[in-house]
Design a protein around this motif. Structure first.
Motif, PDB file in Angstrom:
ATOM      1  N   ASN A  43       0.812  -1.221   0.000  1.00  0.00           N
ATOM      2  CA  ASN A  43       0.000   0.000   0.000  1.00  0.00           C
ATOM      3  C   ASN A  43       0.846   1.273   0.000  1.00  0.00           C
ATOM      4  N   GLU A  46      -0.480   4.033  -2.211  1.00  0.00           N
ATOM      5  CA  GLU A  46      -1.899   4.370  -2.078  1.00  0.00           C
ATOM      6  C   GLU A  46      -2.082   5.669  -1.296  1.00  0.00           C
ATOM      7  N   SER A  96      -2.517   6.770   8.088  1.00  0.00           N
ATOM      8  CA  SER A  96      -1.951   5.767   7.189  1.00  0.00           C
ATOM      9  C   SER A  96      -0.468   6.023   6.951  1.00  0.00           C
TER      10      SER A  96
END
Length: 246
Positions: A43, A46, A96
């Protein structure tokens, strides 16, 4: 940095104390058996999710990304692609992004004794490996990666998001070479000023269409490629002048 010349023909670059200080000063503490096999997960590219970090955590995020930039330009080039992405998020990091930093720190904790070992087979031959990942960013821009060696170990590495949107993998590869060529030519001139004339400055790629364009210029360009900016003819010009071998 600790520069270790104890083995003939090799240079070990260590930053063990620097790494340990980073681990000691980071707010998340790791157990001895905490580990990650890679600096980042799937990820990495992302768009981050979650709330933005508070001011204190944002400051820590920024500070440790900058520390990683210093480290990955010297002794730990294996973490450079991950740090290059995190560096683009320091203005407004979210949860994140913070988890990505923690994963990177965990990886560093489990590999804290790793170091860079350099050697040269021939000081008159430079080898560059440049590649591009096509349309991998959320805005469909591509990503350039490159590494330079003279035999053993990476003397230079680059990892950067491309500024232009490309229409094909060939176009992305050409942009990647354009991203790297200034560094390639500067390094050649630097080595020659140190008294080491470069006989071969070799660029390795894995895209035949791109290689043909770089070697032959417009004569190898089809209709789909003719819209490429004229600045990429600079690569062909350097090949013709003998400054670069594809």
């Amino acid at each position: 940095m600790t520069l270790d010349y104890s083995k003939k023909g090799k240079l070990k670059i260590r930053m063990d104390d620097y790494v340990q200080r980073m681990l000691d000063n980071f707010s998340v503490k790791f157990k001895e058996d905490d580990k990650q096999e890679t600096p980042a997960g799937n990820n990495l590219l992302e768009v981050g999710k979650g709330n933005f970090l508070d001011k204190d955590q944002q400051t820590e995020f920024h500070r440790f990304v900058v520390k990683h930039l210093f480290l990955t330009k010297r002794a730990r080039l294996d973490m450079h692609p991950t740090v290059a992405i995190l560096a683009s998020q320091v203005q407004n990091p979210n949860q994140s992004d913070w988890h990505k930093l923690v994963r990177l720190m965990t990886y560093m904790h489990s590999t804290k004794k790793w170091h860079l070992t350099l050697s040269a087979d021939n000081l008159q031959v430079m080898k560059w490996f440049v590649d591009a990942s096509f349309a991998v960013h959320p805005d469909f821009k591509s990503h350039t990666g490159g590494v330079m060696t003279m035999g053993g170990g990476a003397m230079q590495a680059m990892s950067k998001k491309q500024k232009l949107n490309s229409r094909s993998s060939t176009h992305a590869e050409l942009i990647g070479v354009d991203n790297a060529i200034t560094q390639e030519l500067w390094t050649r001139m630097f080595m020659e000023e140190q008294g080491y004339p470069i006989e071969k400055n070799i660029l390795y790629q894995d895209n035949m269409s791109c290689i043909l364009l770089e070697k032959n210029g417009r004569s190898s360009a089809g209709k789909r490629s003719r819209s490429l900016n004229i600045c990429y003819s600079f690569v062909t010009d350097q090949v013709e002048k003998g400054n670069l071998t594809i």
